[in-house]
Design a protein around this motif. Sequence first.
Motif, PDB file in Angstrom:
ATOM      1  N   LEU A 312      24.593  -4.666 -57.640  1.00  0.00           N
ATOM      2  CA  LEU A 312      25.713  -3.874 -57.127  1.00  0.00           C
ATOM      3  C   LEU A 312      25.285  -2.414 -56.953  1.00  0.00           C
ATOM      4  CD1 LEU A 312      28.622  -5.266 -59.348  1.00  0.00           C
ATOM      5  CD2 LEU A 312      27.660  -6.206 -57.240  1.00  0.00           C
ATOM      6  N   ARG A 313      25.994  -1.729 -56.085  1.00  0.00           N
ATOM      7  CA  ARG A 313      25.757  -0.292 -55.895  1.00  0.00           C
ATOM      8  C   ARG A 313      27.004   0.445 -56.366  1.00  0.00           C
ATOM      9  NH1 ARG A 313      21.508   1.286 -52.809  1.00  0.00           N
ATOM     10  NH2 ARG A 313      22.526   3.090 -51.881  1.00  0.00           N
ATOM     11  N   VAL A 314      26.807   1.288 -57.377  1.00  0.00           N
ATOM     12  CA  VAL A 314      27.914   1.976 -58.020  1.00  0.00           C
ATOM     13  C   VAL A 314      27.868   3.452 -57.632  1.00  0.00           C
ATOM     14  CG1 VAL A 314      29.007   2.521 -60.219  1.00  0.00           C
ATOM     15  CG2 VAL A 314      27.767   0.350 -59.951  1.00  0.00           C
ATOM     16  N   TYR A 315      28.898   3.913 -56.947  1.00  0.00           N
ATOM     17  CA  TYR A 315      28.955   5.298 -56.474  1.00  0.00           C
ATOM     18  C   TYR A 315      29.819   6.115 -57.432  1.00  0.00           C
ATOM     19  CZ  TYR A 315      26.967   3.499 -52.153  1.00  0.00           C
ATOM     20  OH  TYR A 315      26.143   2.895 -51.229  1.00  0.00           O
ATOM     21  N   THR A 316      29.244   7.196 -57.949  1.00  0.00           N
ATOM     22  CA  THR A 316      29.947   8.015 -58.933  1.00  0.00           C
ATOM     23  C   THR A 316      30.149   9.440 -58.424  1.00  0.00           C
ATOM     24  OG1 THR A 316      28.008   8.923 -60.085  1.00  0.00           O
ATOM     25  CG2 THR A 316      28.700   6.682 -60.686  1.00  0.00           C
TER      26      THR A 316
END
Length: 748
Positions: A312-316
Amino acid sequence: MRTKKEQPKQDFRQYNINFWKLVAGVFFFFVLLFTAVAFQLFGKLPSFRDLENPKSNLASEILSEDKKTLGTYYVQNRSNVTYDQLSPNVVHALIATEDTRFYDHSGIDFRRVFSIIFYNLIGKKQGGSTITQQLALNLFSERAHNPFKRIIQKLQEWITAVKIERNYTKEEILTMYLNTVDFGAYNTFGIKSAARTYFNVTPDKLTPNQAALLIGMVNGPGIYSPINHPDNAINRRNFVLKRMADENFLSEGQAEEEKAKPLGLHFNPIDQNDGLATYFRAVLKKDIQKTFNDLSITKADGTPYDLDRDGLRVYTTINYQMQDYAEQAQREYMRDLQNQFNAHWRGRSLWKSIPDFKAILDKGMRLSDRYRMLKQDGASDEEIRTDFNTPQRMNLFTWKGSIDTTMKPIDSIVYTKLILRNAMMSMDPTTGYIKAWVGGDDFEHFKYDQVKMGTRQIGSTAKPFTYAVAIANGMSPCMELPVEPVTIVTDGKAWTPYSPPKDNVYSSLSLRKALAISHNWIAANVMSQVTAVPVVNLIKKMGVNSPNLQPYPSIVLGTFDASVFDMTGAYSVFANHGAWTEPIYLLRVEDKNGNLLYERKPKVVVAMDEQTAYVMTYMLKGVIQEGTGWRLRSKYGLTNPIGGKTGTTQNNSDGWFIGITPQLVTGVWTGCEDMQIHFRTTELGEGANTALPIFALYMKKVYANSSLGIKKNVDFDPPKNGVSITMDCGAYSQQQQQKTEVDKQLGF
């Protein structure tokens, strides 16, 4: 009767017949075996859907707001790249070394197979698998050691390789292969992780010798490791460079030039305990897992997403540079503060000076991993105490880095209890976006996050909440109150706060000055006028949810517990025109194909009117200009518009500072793990000494980097409709005199 001449002819003919029978038998056996494999009698083959969605453990990537990688969650440290993110050097090295006819075959290179058989017969062991076959093995099976099973597996690889070739382009096959290869150190899988681990670059930046080194590791990441076997690695790299020259990907001169270069490693091993924002990443992971579970966000087949395997790609919201500055500021000052603390306690008996120190140690021992493991092994209490008093090799945290030493485990608990802890959070008050999160000293040694998970008494950082209610009720910052003890009776119980003698040299103080110097009696006087219930209601509106937040007058002095997360969010209300924008750190989560799985938007609550918020920024600027936060100006040179409030709890157990600017609100807390262990003097233990300097160092770094857009000389915006509350104390004094004269004339 056959003659002697006929005998050899008959024998030769018979041998010939038997040979071809054997060949035919082997051929038909192979056909039958191949057919059986094709019909999946020896095990299931990958379906078309499996080929479209190959099952490989992909690391989930955590991205900062500026699209930099903060870290990964993984079982195998693997991140995918696309073909256009690969350096041509990598592709050329792979083809030259592993499969020179890659673009000419359809998964199986029969010419190579027969040549390999010949080479093996004459004793020159060679591998016959094409890149596509190796990909099939990497994606769908593990290499079998039983010879018969390996033959079956090889046939399965052939069939799978042909399927792969039919469904993917050559570029996609190369990319998939490079995304699945094991590169050894620290569980590194895939060319992206390898490039970052060994050279700290992205795959598109790999030079010929770097690409050759990595591709050389493909068939033996252990034996060709540049870390453990540098000579082997150089020889293998040079062989790959030679093959690149043989296949005309490099000229002979280029190859020789590249061979002459040193390994040039920039070894940057990826460990989940290393890197920036380690505490943040741990909290974020639990948050995502809980959110997905609560909202039933699952994969198409109904199974839950696995952050360690599903890529997954988690954008913060975290800003990579600001996070780095926050961690730098912590390390810089906490080293000095720890030295102050150690010197403060040097030569003193902890057992005599700290009440119940023995009980603190006993509790620390029982909560330790060593104690739990010994208990699980069936050790008695006496055996456990003997173990804790026997010197052991151990690794300890220091502010200069971890050290290996020999120490009794019980003494290591004493050492750890005397380590000062620190936490910090910085956010944009308008958007609610958290820019930096420092949850503790060192995640490897202390796992507990102090930003969101930990709560401590907040001391005088609670006073602005009471003053805000007073301002909302029309009181002016210039309003003077007498400096005298105040007793408030609630439910028959009287409460009189303590005020240090040094603060009681005044006859009266304005509200702004009283907040600036953090005067307890004036704060209690204000509380007596506004009462506790409206203050509690405001605190809750400002996002502070504490189980021991009850409507008692003592809350004006911060007797309740709160987290750095909640307190920083609460102070953002003052900078954001009275609106509480929920602090958030997670923006969205995408699957490995870029499909949106979840998106988060902050909640917004109007906690107070614009005028009250603006007047409170004026009050909080007074803390810096003429109160407990004076060091920001005098020592650190921050003379721009900054408001803030220091906080120090009973016995100097906790030091706080929360600073506000129009674009950034930052909260800092410092204290020991146990509240009973603390500085013995307020001069050293107050928030102005334990927390404020970290804020100052952080802000200086932020202001120095203009690319961050945090402007130094921007002031807080006044309300659109103006301010009716008088903030000019000269004018306020005249108004009060006029009012007094009018009252006299009217007989009041």
